[in-house]
Design a protein around this motif. Structure first.
Motif, PDB file in Angstrom:
ATOM      1  N   GLY A   1       0.805  -1.218   0.000  1.00  0.00           N
ATOM      2  CA  GLY A   1       0.000   0.000   0.000  1.00  0.00           C
ATOM      3  C   GLY A   1       0.832   1.258   0.000  1.00  0.00           C
ATOM      4  O   GLY A   1       0.470   2.266  -0.630  1.00  0.00           O
TER       5      GLY A   1
ATOM      6  N   LYS B   1      -2.338  -0.841  -5.680  1.00  0.00           N
ATOM      7  CA  LYS B   1      -2.784  -0.083  -4.507  1.00  0.00           C
ATOM      8  C   LYS B   1      -4.304  -0.013  -4.443  1.00  0.00           C
ATOM      9  O   LYS B   1      -4.887  -0.033  -3.354  1.00  0.00           O
ATOM     10  CB  LYS B   1      -2.172   1.316  -4.538  1.00  0.00           C
TER      11      LYS B   1
ATOM     12  N   ILE C   1      -5.662  -3.022  -2.867  1.00  0.00           N
ATOM     13  CA  ILE C   1      -5.490  -2.943  -1.420  1.00  0.00           C
ATOM     14  C   ILE C   1      -6.590  -2.072  -0.810  1.00  0.00           C
ATOM     15  O   ILE C   1      -7.224  -2.442   0.191  1.00  0.00           O
ATOM     16  CB  ILE C   1      -4.100  -2.362  -1.057  1.00  0.00           C
TER      17      ILE C   1
END
Length: 326
Positions: free
Chosen positions: A179, A218, A221
């Motif tokens: 992340g 990302k 996530i």
């Protein structure tokens, strides 16, 4: 020498000399499967030489090897033979066998087929690091690890083993690393990972040979997917896949590890491999534990690992001095 790592903490209070370990392993030497035996496990010589010791000591590290042999009978063959026996019973009695009898017939069919089945052998290497109080198995299968641990605990009185636990779960740590795009000190993120959603759909996204520092990763996530496997490299020396259960898979030593290594005779290859492998991993494991917040304390203070030493030049494994005081 090690392609996968399942790591256990050795409980306080267990100590044994090499001689004592050898004596216990000798009681459970490997014997090939009998004609009607489906599976057999036992200890063999780690060096691969007949009549060599069952426990080898290299640079203070202990190495064992478990051999497992299985007679493989395909399920389709068992099913066919079971149906043949059931048909014979129906012809003789005029009624079909019930579910309970079918279950017994499957056992009968397997027993008949085992003597004709091919055998398959596999080995699991075991590394005991006495100073660090660690036991490492070369397997990525938890069920296989459980089998080996059960055999070890049966063999050695007072031996207690528990899987390593860390303050931060690997899944939470991997989520943070991906992340933020920041790997822990001493590590780098490679180009392989697997993410799973936590909802009922259990959807999976896998990346292979793909950059992971992207907005796409990302976003997965942010949407709630959790990493279950992430490829990593430690100090540009050892690459591996870290899993959510703190197993290391696909362990590979990079070329830099072998730079300057002394060429050895064939008979010394085992010692060289053992010294290099355990020397590198003895430093990698503590660094990984630090990256995961340290080892979780379970019922007392976790032991303090001894400072890792760089791999020494291999020496004959006949040096069987006790690894620690009995």
């Amino acid at each position: 020498m090690f392609k996968n790592l399942t790591i256990y903490r050795i409980g306080q209070g267990w100590a044994a000399t090499v001689t004592e370990i050898e004596a216990e392993l000798d009681k459970a030497r490997f014997v090939e499967c009998g004609a009607t035996q489906q599976k057999s496990s036992g200890w063999v010589e780690p060096r691969g030489e007949a009549h060599a010791p069952l426990v080898e000591m290299v640079d203070g590290q202990l190495l064992l090897k478990l051999m497992t042999e299985q007679r493989v009978v395909p399920g389709a063959v068992i099913k066919k033979r079971t149906e043949e026996i059931a048909a014979q019973i129906e012809e003789q009695t005029g009624r079909k066998p019930g579910k309970k009898q079918i279950k017994d017939l499957k056992e009968q069919a397997l027993h008949e087929l085992l003597p004709m089945a091919f055998t398959k052998q596999s080995v699991t290497r075991v590394w005991i690091a006495p100073k660090d109080q660690l036991l490492v198995l070369d397997t990525g299968s938890q069920s296989k690890a459980d089998e080996v641990v059960t055999l070890l605990i049966k063999s050695f009185d007072g031996l207690a083993l528990s899987l390593l636990q860390t303050e931060m779960s690997p899944a939470a740590a991997m989520t943070h690393w991906l992340g933020t795009g920041e790997a822990p000190y001493g590590f780098s993120i490679d180009r392989e990972c697997e993410l799973k959603s936590q909802d009922e759909m259990k959807s999976v996204v896998r990346y292979a040979r793909h950059p992971l520092d992207t907005d796409e990763v990302k976003q997965h996530i942010v949407s709630g997917k959790v990493p279950t496997r992430v490829g990593m490299t430690w100090r540009d020396r050892v690459s591996f896949i870290l899993t959510e259960s703190l197993q290391l898979k696909k362990v590979a030593f990079l070329d830099v590890v072998f730079e300057g290594a002394v060429t050895v005779d064939k008979g010394e290859t085992f010692d060289a491999d053992a010294a290099i492998t355990t020397g590198e991993l003895s430093q990698l494991i503590p660094d990984l534990l630090d990256a995961l917040g340290g080892e979780q304390v379970m019922g007392g203070a976790a032991p303090t690992p001894q400072p890792a030493e760089p791999p020494k030049a291999p020496h004959p494994a006949a040096d069987h001095a006790p690894p620690w005081d009995a």
